[in-house]
Enzyme design. Sequence first.
Site, PDB file in Angstrom:
ATOM      1  N   HIS A  30       1.673   4.482  -2.867  1.00 24.06           N
ATOM      2  CA  HIS A  30       1.817   5.949  -2.820  1.00 24.06           C
ATOM      3  C   HIS A  30       3.152   6.367  -3.427  1.00 24.06           C
ATOM      4  CE1 HIS A  30      -1.763   6.438  -0.473  1.00 24.06           C
ATOM      5  NE2 HIS A  30      -1.283   5.866   0.612  1.00 24.06           N
ATOM      6  N   HIS A  53       0.837  -1.210   0.000  1.00 22.02           N
ATOM      7  CA  HIS A  53       0.000   0.000   0.000  1.00 22.02           C
ATOM      8  C   HIS A  53       0.875   1.266   0.000  1.00 22.02           C
ATOM      9  CE1 HIS A  53      -3.541   2.465   1.472  1.00 22.02           C
ATOM     10  NE2 HIS A  53      -2.532   3.214   1.916  1.00 22.02           N
ATOM     11  N   GLU A  54       1.839   1.312   0.901  1.00 23.14           N
ATOM     12  CA  GLU A  54       2.687   2.509   0.979  1.00 23.14           C
ATOM     13  C   GLU A  54       3.531   2.671  -0.285  1.00 23.14           C
ATOM     14  OE1 GLU A  54       1.938   4.601   3.082  1.00 23.14           O
ATOM     15  OE2 GLU A  54       0.800   3.283   4.420  1.00 23.14           O
TER      16      GLU A  54
END
Length: 333
Positions: free
Chosen positions: A245, A241-242
């Site tokens: 980004h 998920h990170e």
Amino acid sequence: MIMMSFPLKLFLSLTILATELGAFQTNGSHGWAGLNSRANLRPREVQRGRCTEVDPTTIERYERQFSLDRAHGLSSTFPNLQERTPDSPTRRAGLTKRQTLQNPIDVWFHVISADTTPENGNVPLLQVIDQIDALNLGFGPPGLRFALRNVTRTVNADWFNNGGPGTSQQDAMKASLRQGGPAVLNIYSVNFSGTWSSLLGYSTFPQTYASAPTDDGIVIHFASLPGGPLASYNQGKTGVHETGHWVGLYHTFQGSCFDPGDYVADTQPEATPSEGCMEGRATCVVGDVLEGEVDPIHNYMDYSPDACMYEFTPGQADRARMQLMFYRGIAYH
Ligand SMILES: *[C@@H]1O[C@H](CO)[C@@H](O)[C@H](O)[C@H]1NC(C)=O
Ligand SMILES: *[C@@H]1O[C@H](CO)[C@@H](O)[C@H](O)[C@H]1NC(C)=O
Ligand SMILES: *[C@@H]1O[C@H](CO)[C@@H](O)[C@H](O)[C@H]1NC(C)=O
Ligand SMILES: [Zn+2]
């Protein structure tokens, strides 16, 4: 309930604070000489706010700049790219066939811990490798690959427990440890306490590299690594998920039900972050839910528990490809 009750609005600080490093005891880097057995820790159930959010005004600013950069084939990271190389972003952005990375993205993994035990953050090398595997599994369909280049290990209880977003501990940690240029992914594993105690991770975006290169990278909860002690959040999906980004993706619930949302056309809009793994959840639908209108709870850029999130869309892959070309100089072919 996870997200909305928690003050997680993050206004990304672009300033790197000059911080006194001398007060910390740092154990430096030990290359590959990490522990080589998996930590055998007891899982505990915690409801987590996955991540931080950027305020809509900042996102609008990023997106205005992104449109301009695409139109002009320029970027803040590589102002002369078009002149320097015939394989300019504009030209490469014109390619439409399915593309994959020429070379894997180099990863520097920085293990921060309170002492030298796995229980206090000194995660074994095998867990680090499993985290890279989780990245490669998640980013396989979007055509990205990651290769672990080095692991550093630092004993520093203050960085470990207090390295939340916007803190001086974070700045000091990154100033001391970050390696490489815009194309190198730096991952820091820490614990989050106090204000940030329900946080799983946070990240910078490709566009902020030029103005804050030292800040670039992702910071994740050490217990979220595959096999870690955070029940429901220990398959390494926080890292995926990170990194989402880091390659330029926003949350699927960004902008709520309204355009332009997450600036990706094929992710279904969503009013709020997912909670649990509610099949058929449809927060933006009034009346009957038609096929294809349900919330993207399985998307990596939502907030579902690890077992529930396992996909990126083709639109997210396209956006990541453009962001990486423009702001990280990462070449596809
Ligand atoms: C630093 O790392 C070395 C090698 O892993 C270890 O023997 C030593 O105990 C560590 N020192 C501290 C202060 O953590
Ligand atoms: C990892 O980084 C450390 C510190 O910069 C360095 O001493 C070591 O040689 C590196 N190891 C590898 C395999 O690149
Ligand atoms: C990490 O932070 C949490 C929340 O403050 C705390 O309860 C926990 O003991 C810390 N974990 C470690 C290994 O220090
Ligand atoms: Zn996030």
